[in-house]
Write a protein that holds these residues in place. Structure first.
Motif, PDB file in Angstrom:
ATOM      1  N   LYS A 241       0.827  -1.207   0.000  1.00  0.00           N
ATOM      2  CA  LYS A 241       0.000   0.000   0.000  1.00  0.00           C
ATOM      3  C   LYS A 241       0.854   1.246   0.000  1.00  0.00           C
ATOM      4  O   LYS A 241       0.491   2.269  -0.603  1.00  0.00           O
ATOM      5  CB  LYS A 241      -0.923  -0.025   1.224  1.00  0.00           C
ATOM      6  CG  LYS A 241      -1.839   1.188   1.325  1.00  0.00           C
ATOM      7  CD  LYS A 241      -2.717   1.076   2.550  1.00  0.00           C
ATOM      8  CE  LYS A 241      -3.606   2.323   2.672  1.00  0.00           C
ATOM      9  NZ  LYS A 241      -4.466   2.246   3.868  1.00  0.00           N
ATOM     10  N   TRP A 242       1.996   1.197   0.676  1.00  0.00           N
ATOM     11  CA  TRP A 242       2.845   2.392   0.786  1.00  0.00           C
ATOM     12  C   TRP A 242       3.923   2.458  -0.276  1.00  0.00           C
ATOM     13  O   TRP A 242       4.697   3.415  -0.306  1.00  0.00           O
ATOM     14  CB  TRP A 242       3.476   2.446   2.182  1.00  0.00           C
ATOM     15  CG  TRP A 242       2.460   2.644   3.268  1.00  0.00           C
ATOM     16  CD1 TRP A 242       2.033   1.717   4.158  1.00  0.00           C
ATOM     17  CD2 TRP A 242       1.735   3.848   3.565  1.00  0.00           C
ATOM     18  NE1 TRP A 242       1.090   2.247   4.995  1.00  0.00           N
ATOM     19  CE2 TRP A 242       0.894   3.562   4.669  1.00  0.00           C
ATOM     20  CE3 TRP A 242       1.725   5.135   3.014  1.00  0.00           C
ATOM     21  CZ2 TRP A 242       0.043   4.518   5.215  1.00  0.00           C
ATOM     22  CZ3 TRP A 242       0.885   6.081   3.564  1.00  0.00           C
ATOM     23  CH2 TRP A 242       0.061   5.773   4.643  1.00  0.00           C
ATOM     24  N   ASP A 243       4.015   1.464  -1.140  1.00  0.00           N
ATOM     25  CA  ASP A 243       4.999   1.517  -2.216  1.00  0.00           C
ATOM     26  C   ASP A 243       4.653   2.638  -3.195  1.00  0.00           C
ATOM     27  O   ASP A 243       3.484   2.925  -3.446  1.00  0.00           O
ATOM     28  CB  ASP A 243       5.048   0.187  -2.966  1.00  0.00           C
ATOM     29  CG  ASP A 243       5.667  -0.912  -2.115  1.00  0.00           C
ATOM     30  OD1 ASP A 243       6.275  -0.572  -1.098  1.00  0.00           O
ATOM     31  OD2 ASP A 243       5.513  -2.083  -2.481  1.00  0.00           O
ATOM     32  N   ILE A 244       5.668   3.252  -3.759  1.00  0.00           N
ATOM     33  CA  ILE A 244       5.488   4.308  -4.751  1.00  0.00           C
ATOM     34  C   ILE A 244       5.568   3.687  -6.145  1.00  0.00           C
ATOM     35  O   ILE A 244       6.504   2.952  -6.449  1.00  0.00           O
ATOM     36  CB  ILE A 244       6.551   5.407  -4.589  1.00  0.00           C
ATOM     37  CG1 ILE A 244       6.387   6.096  -3.224  1.00  0.00           C
ATOM     38  CG2 ILE A 244       6.444   6.434  -5.707  1.00  0.00           C
ATOM     39  CD1 ILE A 244       7.414   7.166  -2.961  1.00  0.00           C
ATOM     40  N   CYS A 245       4.590   3.976  -6.967  1.00  0.00           N
ATOM     41  CA  CYS A 245       4.535   3.435  -8.318  1.00  0.00           C
ATOM     42  C   CYS A 245       4.996   4.496  -9.308  1.00  0.00           C
ATOM     43  O   CYS A 245       4.501   5.634  -9.279  1.00  0.00           O
ATOM     44  CB  CYS A 245       3.109   2.988  -8.661  1.00  0.00           C
ATOM     45  SG  CYS A 245       2.499   1.633  -7.629  1.00  0.00           S
ATOM     46  N   PHE A 246       5.928   4.126 -10.151  1.00  0.00           N
ATOM     47  CA  PHE A 246       6.419   5.022 -11.186  1.00  0.00           C
ATOM     48  C   PHE A 246       5.850   4.596 -12.537  1.00  0.00           C
ATOM     49  O   PHE A 246       5.588   3.411 -12.774  1.00  0.00           O
ATOM     50  CB  PHE A 246       7.945   5.018 -11.242  1.00  0.00           C
ATOM     51  CG  PHE A 246       8.602   5.555 -10.005  1.00  0.00           C
ATOM     52  CD1 PHE A 246       8.707   6.929  -9.807  1.00  0.00           C
ATOM     53  CD2 PHE A 246       9.106   4.706  -9.035  1.00  0.00           C
ATOM     54  CE1 PHE A 246       9.315   7.433  -8.667  1.00  0.00           C
ATOM     55  CE2 PHE A 246       9.713   5.203  -7.894  1.00  0.00           C
ATOM     56  CZ  PHE A 246       9.809   6.574  -7.709  1.00  0.00           C
TER      57      PHE A 246
ATOM     58  N   CYS B  24      10.177   1.822  -4.388  1.00  0.00           N
ATOM     59  CA  CYS B  24       9.294   0.890  -5.102  1.00  0.00           C
ATOM     60  C   CYS B  24       8.953  -0.348  -4.280  1.00  0.00           C
ATOM     61  O   CYS B  24       8.160  -1.183  -4.728  1.00  0.00           O
ATOM     62  CB  CYS B  24       9.947   0.458  -6.415  1.00  0.00           C
ATOM     63  SG  CYS B  24      10.138   1.789  -7.619  1.00  0.00           S
ATOM     64  N   GLY B  25       9.553  -0.490  -3.107  1.00  0.00           N
ATOM     65  CA  GLY B  25       9.292  -1.652  -2.268  1.00  0.00           C
ATOM     66  C   GLY B  25      10.297  -2.767  -2.391  1.00  0.00           C
ATOM     67  O   GLY B  25      10.165  -3.801  -1.729  1.00  0.00           O
TER      68      GLY B  25
END
Length: 242
Positions: free
Chosen positions: A9-14, A53-54
């Motif tokens: 949920k907290w990962d940043i998606c590029f 990105c996790g």
């Protein structure tokens, strides 16, 4: 809610287009870096992106391996001459040029879904002659990794070690039980993935639809700016070195 769900949920998606652009910038930096210090800075920047990105474990291990090679180069090769120096210098020079791009490519492939990649490339108006092989590759690598684990489990049942020690002690058995099945599985997986992609309409000339919104966000602009600044600093340092 599990810890894995909270983590995702907290990962940043590029955006997939951002990852492709960063790969190009990384290749430019890696091939034109005036010293290993600049490549270390690039590795730290790539690791920072991977953590966002996790891919925390992957980023930490990749950074540690690169720093180990860096320390080996600076501490050991400075006191070595002759054939050993030439051999290690030629090998490590290639490794240092390829390693950052490989590390970033691993993050990009493991965090990009095929449907997101196809939609992003369609928005970028990239020809399907380029998109289709790359899309098959994105699905091909995880499939081969699964086959690799299955083959290693089968080898352990036959008391054959899938390691360098096993290859040295029993080369014939290791090749027969590991590499031959892996090559056959890779060839079969490539054919099946190509057929499945065509069946799902990968060659459809009309615009693709995607449930996920593919667009540039603030995180994309920030990470591109970070890599762009790194590239500018790299060229400034190269000019000063000259």
């Amino acid at each position: 809610m599990t810890s894995e769900t909270r983590k995702r949920k907290w990962d940043i998606c590029f955006d997939p287009r951002t990852k492709v652009l960063l790969l190009i910038i990384s290749m430019i930096i890696a091939t034109t870096a005036p010293s290993l210090s600049y490549e270390c800075a690039l590795i730290l920047l790539i690791a920072f992106m991977g953590i966002l990105c996790g891919k925390v474990r992957y980023s930490i291990i990749g950074t540690i391996v690169f720093l180990a090679l860096y320390l080996f180069t600076t501490l050991y090769l400075g006191n070595v001459t002759g054939t050993a120096y030439t051999m290690f210098t030629a090998w490590l020079s290639l490794v240092f040029k390829v390693y950052p791009c490989g590390m970033l490519a691993g993050i990009a492939v493991s965090t990009t879904r095929v449907n997101e990649f196809l939609s992003a490339m369609n928005k970028a108006h990239v020809t399907k002659k380029v998109v289709i092989p790359l899309a098959v590759m994105l699905r091909y690598l995880p499939t081969i990794r699964e086959d690799w684990h299955f083959i290693k489990d089968a080898m352990r049942l036959r008391d054959v070690s899938p390691s360098l020690k096993g290859l040295i002690s029993h080369p014939g058995m290791t090749i027969e039980c590991l590499y031959s099945p892996l090559l056959m599985a890779a060839s079969k997986a490539a054919d099946e993935l190509a057929i499945a992609s065509v069946t799902r309409g990968i060659e459809n000339p009309h615009a693709r639809t995607c449930l996920i919104q593919i667009r540039f966000r603030i995180q994309d602009f920030l990470i591109i700016c970070c890599f762009a600044v790194m590239m500018v600093v790299n060229f400034i340092g190269r000019g000063g070195a000259i």
